[in-house]
Scaffold this motif. Sequence first.
Motif, PDB file in Angstrom:
ATOM      1  N   ASP A   8      10.075  -1.989   3.478  1.00 27.74           N
ATOM      2  CA  ASP A   8       9.855  -0.648   2.923  1.00 27.74           C
ATOM      3  C   ASP A   8      10.680   0.366   3.702  1.00 27.74           C
ATOM      4  O   ASP A   8      10.578   0.450   4.927  1.00 27.74           O
ATOM      5  CB  ASP A   8       8.372  -0.265   3.020  1.00 27.74           C
ATOM      6  CG  ASP A   8       7.539  -0.989   1.973  1.00 27.74           C
ATOM      7  OD1 ASP A   8       8.091  -1.319   0.903  1.00 27.74           O
ATOM      8  OD2 ASP A   8       6.350  -1.242   2.239  1.00 27.74           O
ATOM      9  N   PHE A   9      11.507   1.111   3.007  1.00 26.35           N
ATOM     10  CA  PHE A   9      12.285   2.200   3.590  1.00 26.35           C
ATOM     11  C   PHE A   9      11.673   3.526   3.128  1.00 26.35           C
ATOM     12  O   PHE A   9      10.911   3.563   2.166  1.00 26.35           O
ATOM     13  CB  PHE A   9      13.736   2.147   3.087  1.00 26.35           C
ATOM     14  CG  PHE A   9      14.598   1.104   3.762  1.00 26.35           C
ATOM     15  CD1 PHE A   9      14.388  -0.249   3.536  1.00 26.35           C
ATOM     16  CD2 PHE A   9      15.634   1.488   4.606  1.00 26.35           C
ATOM     17  CE1 PHE A   9      15.197  -1.207   4.137  1.00 26.35           C
ATOM     18  CE2 PHE A   9      16.446   0.539   5.218  1.00 26.35           C
ATOM     19  CZ  PHE A   9      16.227  -0.810   4.989  1.00 26.35           C
ATOM     20  N   THR A  10      12.064   4.589   3.824  1.00 26.19           N
ATOM     21  CA  THR A  10      11.676   5.938   3.397  1.00 26.19           C
ATOM     22  C   THR A  10      12.934   6.675   2.957  1.00 26.19           C
ATOM     23  O   THR A  10      13.963   6.618   3.627  1.00 26.19           O
ATOM     24  CB  THR A  10      11.015   6.715   4.568  1.00 26.19           C
ATOM     25  OG1 THR A  10       9.942   5.911   5.062  1.00 26.19           O
ATOM     26  CG2 THR A  10      10.482   8.057   4.101  1.00 26.19           C
ATOM     27  N   VAL A  11      12.832   7.359   1.842  1.00 30.00           N
ATOM     28  CA  VAL A  11      13.991   8.105   1.334  1.00 30.00           C
ATOM     29  C   VAL A  11      14.239   9.325   2.230  1.00 30.00           C
ATOM     30  O   VAL A  11      13.332  10.116   2.494  1.00 30.00           O
ATOM     31  CB  VAL A  11      13.751   8.559  -0.124  1.00 30.00           C
ATOM     32  CG1 VAL A  11      14.922   9.411  -0.619  1.00 30.00           C
ATOM     33  CG2 VAL A  11      13.526   7.351  -1.025  1.00 30.00           C
ATOM     34  N   VAL A  12      15.468   9.434   2.720  1.00 22.70           N
ATOM     35  CA  VAL A  12      15.857  10.584   3.551  1.00 22.70           C
ATOM     36  C   VAL A  12      16.463  11.661   2.659  1.00 22.70           C
ATOM     37  O   VAL A  12      16.219  12.847   2.822  1.00 22.70           O
ATOM     38  CB  VAL A  12      16.910  10.151   4.614  1.00 22.70           C
ATOM     39  CG1 VAL A  12      17.382  11.345   5.421  1.00 22.70           C
ATOM     40  CG2 VAL A  12      16.343   9.060   5.513  1.00 22.70           C
ATOM     41  N   GLU A  13      17.270  11.214   1.700  1.00 23.00           N
ATOM     42  CA  GLU A  13      18.006  12.174   0.881  1.00 23.00           C
ATOM     43  C   GLU A  13      18.357  11.544  -0.462  1.00 23.00           C
ATOM     44  O   GLU A  13      18.671  10.358  -0.535  1.00 23.00           O
ATOM     45  CB  GLU A  13      19.306  12.538   1.625  1.00 23.00           C
ATOM     46  CG  GLU A  13      20.143  13.590   0.949  1.00 23.00           C
ATOM     47  CD  GLU A  13      21.461  13.842   1.693  1.00 23.00           C
ATOM     48  OE1 GLU A  13      21.924  12.955   2.426  1.00 23.00           O
ATOM     49  OE2 GLU A  13      22.012  14.930   1.514  1.00 23.00           O
ATOM     50  N   ALA A  88      12.980  12.723  -1.366  1.00 27.96           N
ATOM     51  CA  ALA A  88      12.887  12.543   0.081  1.00 27.96           C
ATOM     52  C   ALA A  88      11.423  12.344   0.473  1.00 27.96           C
ATOM     53  O   ALA A  88      10.547  13.044  -0.034  1.00 27.96           O
ATOM     54  CB  ALA A  88      13.472  13.748   0.804  1.00 27.96           C
ATOM     55  N   GLY A  89      11.162  11.377   1.329  1.00 26.69           N
ATOM     56  CA  GLY A  89       9.795  11.093   1.765  1.00 26.69           C
ATOM     57  C   GLY A  89       9.155   9.958   0.992  1.00 26.69           C
ATOM     58  O   GLY A  89       8.198   9.341   1.459  1.00 26.69           O
ATOM     59  N   ASP A  90       9.689   9.655  -0.207  1.00 26.42           N
ATOM     60  CA  ASP A  90       9.153   8.542  -0.996  1.00 26.42           C
ATOM     61  C   ASP A  90       9.440   7.208  -0.308  1.00 26.42           C
ATOM     62  O   ASP A  90      10.402   7.090   0.442  1.00 26.42           O
ATOM     63  CB  ASP A  90       9.788   8.506  -2.397  1.00 26.42           C
ATOM     64  CG  ASP A  90       9.279   9.618  -3.301  1.00 26.42           C
ATOM     65  OD1 ASP A  90       8.314  10.302  -2.902  1.00 26.42           O
ATOM     66  OD2 ASP A  90       9.850   9.804  -4.396  1.00 26.42           O
ATOM     67  N   SER A  91       8.600   6.238  -0.608  1.00 26.21           N
ATOM     68  CA  SER A  91       8.807   4.900  -0.074  1.00 26.21           C
ATOM     69  C   SER A  91       9.574   4.058  -1.096  1.00 26.21           C
ATOM     70  O   SER A  91       9.409   4.224  -2.300  1.00 26.21           O
ATOM     71  CB  SER A  91       7.441   4.271   0.224  1.00 26.21           C
ATOM     72  OG  SER A  91       7.600   2.916   0.537  1.00 26.21           O
TER      73      SER A  91
END
Lengths: 258, 303
Positions: A8-13, A88-91
């Motif tokens: 799982d990554f987190t969206v930065v941009e 941004a902030g979404d997984s």
Amino acid sequence: MSKKFVTDFTVVENKKLNSTNFLIKIKSDLILPEIKPGQFVNVEIKDASEIFLRRPFSIFEVDYKANTLSMIIKILGRGSKKLTQIEAGDSISLVYPLGKSFTYPKKNDRILLIGGGSGVAPMLFLAKESGLPIENVDILLGARTSEDHVDVHEYSNYANLHYASEDGSIGEKGFVTQHSVFTTNLKAYNKIYACGPDGMMRAIAKEAKTAEVFCEVSLENLMACGFGVCLCCIEPTNQGNQCVCTDGPVFNINELKW
Amino acid sequence: MVNLKVKLHNLEFKNPVTLASGTCGFAREIAEFYDPGLLGGHFLKGTTLKNRDGNAYPRMAETPSGMLNAVGLQNKGIDYFIDNIYPEIKDYDTQLIINVNGSTVEDYIALTEKVNELDNIQAIELNISCPNVKEGGMAFGVTCPGAEMVTREVRKVYNKTMIVKLSPNVTDITEIAKAVEGQGADSVSLVNTFLAMAIDAESRTPKLSTITGGLSGPAIKPIALRMVWQVANAVKIPVVGIGGIMNAADAIEFMLAGASVIQVGTAIFTDPMIPLKIVEGIEDYMKRHNMQSVNEIIGGLQL
């Protein structure tokens, strides 16, 4: 055997590049494995009941210090469209790193990298990773109009940038195979790499074969799993049907039945 | 500590979670993510006597809550498997089961005789239900005489555990299940994919090169579950449940309906970690329901 991960990554941009292309940068809490140009990720599309399978995308940039990677997403269908709505902030879940990379150029090689549409992503990644001086690296980018081109001017630090557009609104008018960089002296290159629409890659492959220049292309056949078990993304090769996801996506043109 | 061990005929599984043929390669692809030994078993990619190229591209189409495939048993043949793949996987600490296919009964027999020699493979899954090949495959599995004949002939040359994989594309799956039980099948696994179709309206063309293909994924789960329940009530041999299992709840439903072992298939394409989550989920369920052995779930449907 190459180790693969579901992470799982987190969206930065999520940056809109033009009407159909988005640049999505994501961050992991874990240390990234080594990722090479040409490799791809298979991305889960969340909250879309009509979408069942992941969608594969080339990797555009990797920053091992920041634990981030980016992809250029072109809207092609339901899956990619849904993905470009991410914030941004979404997984976001990735299966990665998948597939084989381009063959790295040798020291002193002269290389030509040709990207069509969002196919620029792995080309720019390869230019950056090649370690070659700018004068040895030509990048030729093709798109329908200037509007469809992705702004990549910062890559002038790694390569000479050339543009082709079908309407002549940026660079030379016509297809990449009609561009002077391509038509003048293909034999001057030790290696040609291409990623983009099928028709474009076939046209490039034909000329590269005639000129007897090493050429690799990156295919994007429809796939389900991305790691070599469903056998759906096959491409006929000299070795029989091979999986684009594990035997590719990068293939030497001499291996293909083109 | 809950006991997850189950037995299928003579075959012991450390847990009831296995991977379906055609979705886990030859287990070594799974080993790139995690130890295949964490799962009860792996039903390996459908294998034939000789090399098969499979069908032309395109071979898949995404559909609501599932997908169609028309791979057509692409594999390099049993000799390639024995020489090049078996040595690499044979010591995985899990049940490795070969999915056996043929165009003719002679092919099935010749292939099974070779598989019989492999010490670390204690079972076959006799596939009489592949919808994507022109000859053999499902043709045997959709009639009682066809299913009986292949089962009887293969039984003569195979003395380890024989699981027969059934097609759902029949009028009454319990009749086929009883027919193969009568010819010495040790277990039945069901269901294989449903014959189905997808069309691209814009181009007015089929989405698969073969026009029709096999539907899998959660779209088929309720039908598969019904068939597993019917078959489990119709035969005495143990049942392996397959069909759209995406999570532990799905797996438990199949076990309650009578499946001793379950196979996770298409779900692996969406997330290869799902099978491990299912093992954990079953453990958790057993703790919540004060069960000591996973056998307490099997056939535990309350009517």
